[in-house]
Design an enzyme around this catalytic site. Structure first.
Site, PDB file in Angstrom:
ATOM      1  N   GLY A 111       1.622  -0.190 -10.782  1.00 45.56           N
ATOM      2  CA  GLY A 111       0.207  -0.411 -11.056  1.00 45.56           C
ATOM      3  C   GLY A 111      -0.319  -1.761 -10.612  1.00 45.56           C
ATOM      4  O   GLY A 111      -1.477  -2.097 -10.874  1.00 45.56           O
ATOM      5  N   GLY A 113      -0.559  -2.806  -7.409  1.00 39.83           N
ATOM      6  CA  GLY A 113      -1.272  -2.777  -6.137  1.00 39.83           C
ATOM      7  C   GLY A 113      -0.398  -2.663  -4.897  1.00 39.83           C
ATOM      8  O   GLY A 113      -0.861  -2.944  -3.792  1.00 39.83           O
ATOM      9  N   LYS A 114       0.845  -2.215  -5.043  1.00 40.65           N
ATOM     10  CA  LYS A 114       1.711  -2.054  -3.880  1.00 40.65           C
ATOM     11  C   LYS A 114       1.150  -0.994  -2.932  1.00 40.65           C
ATOM     12  O   LYS A 114       0.971  -1.248  -1.750  1.00 40.65           O
ATOM     13  CB  LYS A 114       3.137  -1.622  -4.293  1.00 40.65           C
ATOM     14  CG  LYS A 114       3.887  -2.665  -5.086  1.00 40.65           C
ATOM     15  CD  LYS A 114       5.291  -2.186  -5.453  1.00 40.65           C
ATOM     16  CE  LYS A 114       5.319  -0.958  -6.342  1.00 40.65           C
ATOM     17  NZ  LYS A 114       4.716  -1.161  -7.664  1.00 40.65           N
ATOM     18  N   SER A 115       0.893   0.199  -3.476  1.00 43.11           N
ATOM     19  CA  SER A 115       0.420   1.285  -2.612  1.00 43.11           C
ATOM     20  C   SER A 115      -0.989   1.005  -2.097  1.00 43.11           C
ATOM     21  O   SER A 115      -1.321   1.365  -0.966  1.00 43.11           O
ATOM     22  CB  SER A 115       0.449   2.623  -3.361  1.00 43.11           C
ATOM     23  OG  SER A 115       1.755   2.883  -3.826  1.00 43.11           O
ATOM     24  N   TYR A 116      -1.793   0.351  -2.913  1.00 39.32           N
ATOM     25  CA  TYR A 116      -3.140  -0.021  -2.460  1.00 39.32           C
ATOM     26  C   TYR A 116      -3.028  -0.904  -1.218  1.00 39.32           C
ATOM     27  O   TYR A 116      -3.727  -0.709  -0.229  1.00 39.32           O
ATOM     28  CB  TYR A 116      -3.892  -0.760  -3.574  1.00 39.32           C
ATOM     29  CG  TYR A 116      -5.326  -1.086  -3.231  1.00 39.32           C
ATOM     30  CD1 TYR A 116      -6.353  -0.205  -3.546  1.00 39.32           C
ATOM     31  CD2 TYR A 116      -5.650  -2.279  -2.577  1.00 39.32           C
ATOM     32  CE1 TYR A 116      -7.673  -0.501  -3.225  1.00 39.32           C
ATOM     33  CE2 TYR A 116      -6.950  -2.590  -2.243  1.00 39.32           C
ATOM     34  CZ  TYR A 116      -7.963  -1.692  -2.565  1.00 39.32           C
ATOM     35  OH  TYR A 116      -9.269  -1.984  -2.236  1.00 39.32           O
ATOM     36  N   ASP A 256       7.336   0.658   0.585  1.00 39.81           N
ATOM     37  CA  ASP A 256       6.634   0.604  -0.705  1.00 39.81           C
ATOM     38  C   ASP A 256       7.729   0.773  -1.764  1.00 39.81           C
ATOM     39  O   ASP A 256       8.223   1.875  -1.990  1.00 39.81           O
ATOM     40  CB  ASP A 256       5.614   1.752  -0.747  1.00 39.81           C
ATOM     41  CG  ASP A 256       4.656   1.663  -1.926  1.00 39.81           C
ATOM     42  OD1 ASP A 256       4.881   0.841  -2.837  1.00 39.81           O
ATOM     43  OD2 ASP A 256       3.687   2.454  -1.945  1.00 39.81           O
ATOM     44  N   GLY A 259       8.679   0.466  -8.671  1.00 40.52           N
ATOM     45  CA  GLY A 259       8.145  -0.538  -9.589  1.00 40.52           C
ATOM     46  C   GLY A 259       9.248  -1.483 -10.058  1.00 40.52           C
ATOM     47  O   GLY A 259      10.317  -1.035 -10.457  1.00 40.52           O
TER      48      GLY A 259
HETATM   49  P1  ADP Z   1       1.352   0.458  -7.422  1.00 42.11           P
HETATM   50  O1  ADP Z   1       1.512   1.161  -6.128  1.00 42.11           O
HETATM   51  O2  ADP Z   1       1.875  -0.949  -7.382  1.00 42.11           O
HETATM   52  O3  ADP Z   1       1.930   1.220  -8.575  1.00 42.11           O
HETATM   53  P2  ADP Z   1      -1.461   0.918  -6.960  1.00 42.11           P
HETATM   54  O4  ADP Z   1      -1.521   0.361  -5.585  1.00 42.11           O
HETATM   55  O5  ADP Z   1      -1.477   2.390  -7.061  1.00 42.11           O
HETATM   56  O6  ADP Z   1      -0.216   0.322  -7.745  1.00 42.11           O
HETATM   57  O7  ADP Z   1      -2.662   0.269  -7.765  1.00 42.11           O
HETATM   58  C1  ADP Z   1      -3.020   0.625  -9.080  1.00 42.11           C
HETATM   59  C2  ADP Z   1      -4.529   0.692  -9.215  1.00 42.11           C
HETATM   60  O8  ADP Z   1      -5.123  -0.576  -8.978  1.00 42.11           O
HETATM   61  C3  ADP Z   1      -5.166   1.646  -8.225  1.00 42.11           C
HETATM   62  O9  ADP Z   1      -6.178   2.370  -8.875  1.00 42.11           O
HETATM   63  C4  ADP Z   1      -5.765   0.758  -7.175  1.00 42.11           C
HETATM   64  O10 ADP Z   1      -6.913   1.321  -6.601  1.00 42.11           O
HETATM   65  C5  ADP Z   1      -6.091  -0.519  -7.932  1.00 42.11           C
HETATM   66  N1  ADP Z   1      -5.903  -1.693  -7.076  1.00 42.11           N
HETATM   67  C6  ADP Z   1      -4.708  -2.203  -6.715  1.00 42.11           C
HETATM   68  N2  ADP Z   1      -4.862  -3.271  -5.920  1.00 42.11           N
HETATM   69  C7  ADP Z   1      -6.179  -3.447  -5.747  1.00 42.11           C
HETATM   70  C8  ADP Z   1      -6.979  -4.384  -5.021  1.00 42.11           C
HETATM   71  N3  ADP Z   1      -6.416  -5.369  -4.293  1.00 42.11           N
HETATM   72  N4  ADP Z   1      -8.327  -4.262  -5.074  1.00 42.11           N
HETATM   73  C9  ADP Z   1      -8.882  -3.262  -5.801  1.00 42.11           C
HETATM   74  N5  ADP Z   1      -8.202  -2.357  -6.508  1.00 42.11           N
HETATM   75  C10 ADP Z   1      -6.856  -2.428  -6.490  1.00 42.11           C
HETATM   76 MG    MG Z   2       2.474   3.042  -5.826  1.00 42.36          MG
END
Ligand code: ADP
Ligand code: MG
Length: 367
Positions: A111, A113-116, A256, A259
């Protein structure tokens, strides 16, 4: 060959709904390349870290005196996907076109922001799709007589099993996953992994979508969350310069990671045995490899680097301390409730930045 240190970037995202509802405080501040984190229970001890890049993507909102979230001024401080691509993605692309191997890893708690950052959501395209678009663009517009071939692979590592995310029909999936083998020249590789020749970024986008779908189904099937698995995309670029009779080959690894929050639950050998399976052996071993390499860089005596202990570190052997230009993006939640995890991510990133690689252009006569 010269030494290249692993480049490290950190990025902090906006509060999510849960954090906002909990009235979270932001414990992270950034200024130029420094990131400061404040322990919410101890106002005396901010810790400061310096990395190659620090991205303030905590967006638009800040907490006012009366506890409301109001738009931040100026909102333009927000580091968006385009900004991150120009710093990190463009360099990887340029390196690959020159014939270097390149690796990009995203590390952080679920959560954060890795995948983002890597893949993106909707119109907020992440590093991988933008990199692919620009790669095909660069190949289309280049003026010389080079011929190029691009191959795309996508796999998942879950519980030390390799799953091909592009193989058709999950019924044909070998039990126990695909085998990782080693060859003198090639190093470690996944036997029988599908490599799809690609002609356009639209085709890559379609394959990524297919792979992501398979990943979701596979993890539901195994009763697992995709936050416990690692996703690895490999782009192979082969460039043939017929006039010069030279072929250049580069591998781009885009990772990616699972967690990071589970890593510590597997801290001791006893815990690991209790779990019965080593769901995150790969992540634990990645941490050990990075620590060993950081020690090497500090001049400490290190007997061996434990690459062989997990699938992930086998496949990333050249990316870590070897023939690759490597970047890690460490992602952070801004919230006080995530302080411990964010601190652990920052410490991990600090070790990673010490690693020295030795990248060379992979070229030889065209056969
Ligand atoms: P992870 O892959 O690390 O588990 P995600 O990339 O899925 O986490 O991010 C979790 C949430 O936070 C998503 O809803 C994503 O859209 C939001 N988010 C993450 N990074 C950003 C960012 N840099 N700007 C805006 N929203 C973000
Ligand atoms: Mg992810």
């Amino acid at each position: 060959p010269g030494k290249d240190s692993v480049k490290v970037a950190v990025r902090v995202r906006p509060f999510n709904k849960r954090e906002r509802d909990a009235g979270s405080q932001c414990v992270i501040t950034m200024s130029s390349t420094t990131t400061t984190i404040q322990d919410p229970r101890n106002q005396q001890s901010p810790r400061t870290f310096t990395f190659d890049y620090a991205y303030w993507s905590h967006s638009g909102f800040t907490r006012s005196k009366d506890g409301l979230y109001v738009p931040e001024e100026p909102a333009s401080r927000y580091a968006d996907q385009g900004h991150v691509f120009l710093d990190l993605g463009q360099g990887i692309l340029d390196n690959a076109l020159q014939g270097y191997n390149a690796t990009l890893l995203a590390y952080g708690q679920t959560g954060s922001g890795k995948s983002y950052s890597m893949v993106g959501y909707g119109p907020n395209k992440g590093l991988v799709p933008t990199l692919c678009e620009r790669l095909f663009q660069a190949l289309r517009t280049n003026q010389d007589s080079r011929q190029c071939q691009i191959f795309f692979s996508m796999l998942e590592i879950y519980n030390e099993q390799v799953i091909d995310l592009l193989s058709r029909g999950s019924g044909s999936r070998p039990p126990g996953g695909l085998k990782v083998r080693e060859e003198q020249q090639r190093g470690f590789y996944v036997e029988g992994l599908r490599r799809v020749p690609c002609e356009s970024s639209a085709q890559v986008a379609q394959l990524m979508e297919q792979g992501t779908r398979t990943r979701t189904t596979a993890s539901t099937h195994m009763n697992a969350s995709s936050s416990r698995s690692h996703m690895l995309i490999v782009l192979q670029l082969k460039q043939i310069f017929s006039k010069e009779n030279i072929t250049k080959q580069s591998n781009i690894n885009l990772v990616d990671l699972a967690g990071s929050e589970r890593q510590r639950s597997l801290g001791s050998e006893a815990d690991r045995l209790k779990e019965g399976t080593a769901i995150n052996l790969s992540l634990t071993t990645l941490g050990n490899v990075i620590s060993s390499l950081a020690d090497v860089a500090l001049g400490k005596r290190v007997v061996h680097i434990p690459y062989r202990y997990s699938v992930l570190t086998k496949l990333l052997q050249s990316a870590l301390g070897g023939n690759s230009r490597t970047i890690m993006i460490a992602t952070l939640s801004p919230a006080d409730i995530c302080y411990e995890e964010s601190m652990s991510t920052l410490r991990f990133a600090e070790r990673a930045k010490r690693i020295q690689n030795r990248a060379v252009v992979n070229e030889g006569p065209t056969e």
